[in-house]
Motif scaffolding. Structure first.
Motif, PDB file in Angstrom:
ATOM      1  N   TRP A  13      42.620 -54.624 -35.295  1.00  0.00           N
ATOM      2  CA  TRP A  13      41.907 -55.099 -34.293  1.00  0.00           C
ATOM      3  C   TRP A  13      42.622 -54.957 -33.108  1.00  0.00           C
ATOM      4  N   LYS A  14      44.194 -55.953 -33.404  1.00  0.00           N
ATOM      5  CA  LYS A  14      44.666 -56.262 -32.109  1.00  0.00           C
ATOM      6  C   LYS A  14      44.861 -54.450 -31.052  1.00  0.00           C
ATOM      7  N   ALA A  15      45.570 -53.313 -32.465  1.00  0.00           N
ATOM      8  CA  ALA A  15      45.770 -52.022 -31.691  1.00  0.00           C
ATOM      9  C   ALA A  15      44.525 -51.358 -31.391  1.00  0.00           C
ATOM     10  N   LEU A  16      43.122 -51.637 -31.528  1.00  0.00           N
ATOM     11  CA  LEU A  16      41.817 -51.462 -31.209  1.00  0.00           C
ATOM     12  C   LEU A  16      41.479 -51.843 -30.422  1.00  0.00           C
ATOM     13  N   MET A  17      41.775 -52.785 -29.789  1.00  0.00           N
ATOM     14  CA  MET A  17      41.422 -53.872 -28.688  1.00  0.00           C
ATOM     15  C   MET A  17      42.897 -52.948 -27.936  1.00  0.00           C
ATOM     16  N   GLU A  18      43.478 -52.815 -27.659  1.00  0.00           N
ATOM     17  CA  GLU A  18      44.740 -52.503 -26.856  1.00  0.00           C
ATOM     18  C   GLU A  18      44.074 -51.482 -26.750  1.00  0.00           C
ATOM     19  N   ALA A  19      43.826 -50.560 -27.093  1.00  0.00           N
ATOM     20  CA  ALA A  19      43.397 -48.598 -26.742  1.00  0.00           C
ATOM     21  C   ALA A  19      42.027 -48.654 -26.199  1.00  0.00           C
ATOM     22  N   ARG A  20      41.411 -49.789 -26.282  1.00  0.00           N
ATOM     23  CA  ARG A  20      39.770 -49.594 -25.617  1.00  0.00           C
ATOM     24  C   ARG A  20      39.928 -50.277 -24.485  1.00  0.00           C
ATOM     25  N   ARG A  21      40.476 -51.119 -24.436  1.00  0.00           N
ATOM     26  CA  ARG A  21      40.494 -52.445 -23.073  1.00  0.00           C
ATOM     27  C   ARG A  21      40.080 -51.573 -21.431  1.00  0.00           C
ATOM     28  N   PRO A  22      40.937 -50.634 -21.551  1.00  0.00           N
ATOM     29  CA  PRO A  22      40.876 -49.966 -20.092  1.00  0.00           C
ATOM     30  C   PRO A  22      39.255 -49.055 -20.460  1.00  0.00           C
ATOM     31  N   VAL A  23      38.469 -48.916 -21.841  1.00  0.00           N
ATOM     32  CA  VAL A  23      37.822 -48.230 -21.487  1.00  0.00           C
ATOM     33  C   VAL A  23      36.856 -49.237 -21.602  1.00  0.00           C
ATOM     34  N   TYR A  24      36.321 -50.583 -22.078  1.00  0.00           N
ATOM     35  CA  TYR A  24      35.752 -51.332 -21.753  1.00  0.00           C
ATOM     36  C   TYR A  24      35.125 -51.992 -20.012  1.00  0.00           C
ATOM     37  N   GLU A  25      36.822 -52.296 -20.232  1.00  0.00           N
ATOM     38  CA  GLU A  25      36.712 -52.386 -17.841  1.00  0.00           C
ATOM     39  C   GLU A  25      35.876 -51.565 -17.404  1.00  0.00           C
ATOM     40  N   ALA A  26      36.629 -49.685 -17.470  1.00  0.00           N
ATOM     41  CA  ALA A  26      35.814 -49.029 -16.922  1.00  0.00           C
ATOM     42  C   ALA A  26      34.415 -48.787 -17.400  1.00  0.00           C
ATOM     43  N   VAL A  27      33.984 -49.458 -18.019  1.00  0.00           N
ATOM     44  CA  VAL A  27      32.750 -48.801 -18.181  1.00  0.00           C
ATOM     45  C   VAL A  27      31.142 -50.438 -18.182  1.00  0.00           C
ATOM     46  N   SER A  28      32.203 -51.061 -17.245  1.00  0.00           N
ATOM     47  CA  SER A  28      31.510 -52.718 -16.935  1.00  0.00           C
ATOM     48  C   SER A  28      31.241 -52.837 -15.667  1.00  0.00           C
ATOM     49  N   SER A  29      30.287 -53.908 -15.464  1.00  0.00           N
ATOM     50  CA  SER A  29      30.605 -53.912 -14.447  1.00  0.00           C
ATOM     51  C   SER A  29      30.482 -55.664 -13.958  1.00  0.00           C
ATOM     52  N   THR A  30      30.422 -56.486 -15.031  1.00  0.00           N
ATOM     53  CA  THR A  30      31.162 -57.608 -15.070  1.00  0.00           C
ATOM     54  C   THR A  30      31.519 -58.034 -16.265  1.00  0.00           C
ATOM     55  N   ARG A  31      32.759 -58.748 -16.094  1.00  0.00           N
ATOM     56  CA  ARG A  31      33.246 -58.588 -17.548  1.00  0.00           C
ATOM     57  C   ARG A  31      33.555 -61.238 -17.937  1.00  0.00           C
ATOM     58  N   VAL A  32      32.993 -61.389 -19.293  1.00  0.00           N
ATOM     59  CA  VAL A  32      33.328 -62.396 -19.533  1.00  0.00           C
ATOM     60  C   VAL A  32      34.143 -62.946 -20.319  1.00  0.00           C
ATOM     61  N   LEU A  33      34.987 -63.805 -20.312  1.00  0.00           N
ATOM     62  CA  LEU A  33      35.868 -64.006 -21.207  1.00  0.00           C
ATOM     63  C   LEU A  33      35.567 -65.458 -22.378  1.00  0.00           C
ATOM     64  N   THR A  34      34.895 -64.984 -23.392  1.00  0.00           N
ATOM     65  CA  THR A  34      33.965 -65.732 -24.247  1.00  0.00           C
ATOM     66  C   THR A  34      35.366 -66.451 -25.533  1.00  0.00           C
ATOM     67  N   ASP A  35      36.466 -66.368 -25.089  1.00  0.00           N
ATOM     68  CA  ASP A  35      37.379 -67.547 -25.787  1.00  0.00           C
ATOM     69  C   ASP A  35      36.482 -68.954 -26.542  1.00  0.00           C
ATOM     70  N   ASP A  36      36.125 -69.915 -25.186  1.00  0.00           N
ATOM     71  CA  ASP A  36      36.156 -70.615 -25.617  1.00  0.00           C
ATOM     72  C   ASP A  36      34.693 -71.183 -24.898  1.00  0.00           C
TER      73      ASP A  36
END
Ligand code: S3P
Length: 184
Positions: free
Chosen positions: A137-160
């Motif tokens: 999961w960690k490797a997948l997220m590191e590789a994908r984070r730039p893509v999620y950021e590029a394709v999105s128009s807003t971000r919500v940190l869902t942790d809590d």
């Protein structure tokens, strides 16, 4: 949010971000239909995603997923949740860019490993996380984070946040008629 051809909102993010739960909450909140491309792929293939990966391979799954996403972006007018890896496809990226350009909102549901792990359930069947789920999961997220950021128009940190709270945050962005602003 009105007058945009296509979904009311598109949810992207890694496994464990809560896309499906948040989509259900948002659908209830907005009185909108909910669609999930993982479910569309399973319906088309007539079998669970894990079986598609094992029997047909990941490329076959990705081809079904691309078709499901493009179809849903063109025809669904409610809440749309994409499978976690769908945004890696160039055609999907292009379709999401066009959707954003006409005013569509793509929400990146962000999550850290610590919060995602219990949600994903480390012993559940997720083909991409087999072996060492936390490391995968960690490797997948590191590789994908730039893509999620590029394709999105807003971000919500869902942790809590509960899925209902995340849905509220996304709904607030839609109400504001903006494609940016919510961060945590
Ligand atoms: C995948 C995520 C899964 C599913 C498939 C591949 C990925 O969906 O599409 O197992 O590549 O991240 P969820 O994000 O809903 O778990």
């Amino acid at each position: 949010m009105s007058g945009v051809a296509g979904p009311l909102v598109v949810l992207v993010g890694p496994p464990g971000a809560g896309k499906s739960s948040v989509a259900r909450e948002l659908g209830a909140l907005l009185g909108a239909a909910v669609r999930d491309t993982d479910a569309d792929v399973e319906a088309t293939a007539g079998k669970p995603i894990a079986d598609i990966f094992v029997e047909d391979g990941e490329p076959a799954f990705r081809a079904l997923e691309r078709a499901a996403v493009l179809q849903a972006l063109a025809t669904h007018d409610g809440v749309l949740a994409l499978g976690g890896g769908a945004v890696l496809d160039a055609d999907v990226q292009g379709a999401l860019a066009a959707y954003r350009e006409r005013g569509g909102v793509v929400a990146f549901l962000d999550v850290t490993l610590a919060a995602a792990a219990p949600r994903v359930g480390l012993n559940r069947s997720r083909p991409l996380l087999l072996g060492n789920p936390r490391a995968q999961w960690k490797a997948l997220m590191e590789a994908r984070r730039p893509v999620y950021e590029a394709v999105s128009s807003t971000r919500v940190l869902t942790d809590d946040l509960t899925p209902a709270q995340v849905a509220d945050a996304v709904a607030a962005v839609l109400r504001a008629g903006e494609g940016e602003g919510t961060d945590g």
